[in-house]
Design an enzyme around this catalytic site. Structure first.
Site, PDB file in Angstrom:
ATOM      1  CB  THR A   1      -1.053   0.069   1.157  1.00 49.28           C
ATOM      2  OG1 THR A   1      -0.307  -0.113   2.412  1.00 49.28           O
ATOM      3  CG2 THR A   1      -1.932  -1.435   1.055  1.00 49.28           C
TER       4      THR A   1
ATOM      5  CG  ASP B   1      -5.891  -1.583  11.382  1.00 44.07           C
ATOM      6  OD1 ASP B   1      -4.817  -2.423  10.821  1.00 44.07           O
ATOM      7  OD2 ASP B   1      -5.860  -1.036  12.481  1.00 44.07           O
TER       8      ASP B   1
END
Length: 307
Positions: free
Chosen positions: A215, A247
């Protein structure tokens, strides 16, 4: 079924005009408390994304325990595997500046006493076991061994930073999720890869049957499995707080993979969830629902490149 084996905390969040430098005190106008812990956050995110989820972890026998579990309970997460131990519930102290960037300090509490034996009898063939690095390496490694023995799939999130100590476990997982810094640590530990390019780290961390996802914040993500690589650009959103983005990404990615979505769709849904989580405060309260994720994911483009 998704089984999350990980930390459960209560987050204490302070809004600040800017993040402090070492040795500096910065005063904010107010504070809030939110349920947290990377394990609990990802369990909640997966449940809100539509998955059936059980949580395996621990809280203390203190005033924070009930507050730490309230969102999981409301979301329908199976909490029968959460133990209440003598000691204190884990705490995270989070400062968030005016741009939504954060600084986090954690006290593990009873999270330090979570053991892999609690997974016995709770994993089945085809289940997806989700792990993070807020537990110590030993129970993480033992949890992976148990999942392999019963035929469960494994998703390992290398957050928070310090991921190099997990390098020896990468070859045993089906999905690895890391941010750019964590991926660089892992690649350096595994193959001595000193490149600054995320694509090079992705190639080093992926395998013929292992999906590696890196990411990149506002730049989206890069992912690879075998000779196939994917890129997804992040949508533009008004950022309030980035605390829950990672998350939310992991939870939505896990939920999509658990229901049988293809990799491209799973990456788009993870990206959508991470972006939407930046629009609200709190690691759990910011986690979006399945409809919001699907609506935004439908607008995202995923570039697929054959190696």
């Amino acid at each position: 079924m998704i089984t999350v084996f990980g930390s459960i905390n209560l987050d204490l969040v302070v809004s600040l005009p800017r993040l402090p430098a070492p040795g500096e005190t910065v005063v904010g106008p107010d504070h809030q408390s939110f349920p947290g812990g990377k394990g609990a956050n990802q369990a909640l995110a997966a449940a809100r994304a539509g998955a059936l989820v059980r949580m395996i972890g621990a809280v203390g026998q203190d005033a924070h325990a009930q507050a730490a579990l309230v969102n999981l309970d409301r979301a329908g997460v199976d909490l029968s595997g959460v133990r209440h131990l003598d000691g204190t519930t884990g705490i995270a102290m989070i400062g968030v500046d005016a741009k939504g960037e954060n600084l986090i300090m954690c006290a593990s509490g009873v999270n330090a006493r979570v053991v892999a034996e609690w997974l016995d009898g709770r994993l089945a063939r085809g289940d997806l076991l989700v792990l993070q690095r807020e537990l110590s390496p030993e129970p993480i490694s033992q949890a992976i061994d148990r999942a392999r023995l019963c035929g469960a799939r494994i998703l390992l999130n290398a957050a928070p930073s310090g991921a190099g100590e997990l390098a020896g476990l990468v070859g045993d997982v089906d999905v690895l999720v890391a941010n750019a810094g964590e991926a660089a640590e892992l690649a350096a530990a595994l193959v001595g890869n000193g490149s600054l390019v995320p694509e090079a780290h992705c190639a080093a961390l992926s395998g013929e049957r292992r999906l590696a996802v890196i990411t990149l914040g506002a730049r989206g993500l890069v992912a690879q499995r075998g000779g196939q690589r994917w890129r997804v650009a992040a949508p533009r959103v008004d950022v309030v707080d980035t605390t829950g983005a990672g998350d939310a990404f992991v939870g939505a990615l896990a939920a999509a993979l658990d229901r049988g979505a293809d990799i491209e769709r799973a990456l788009r849904e993870g990206t959508a969830a991470g972006a939407l989580a930046c629009k609200a405060s709190g690691a759990q309260s910011s986690s979006p629902d399945a409809q919001a994720i699907a609506t935004l994911a439908d607008t995202l483009e995923c570039e697929s490149i054959a190696g």
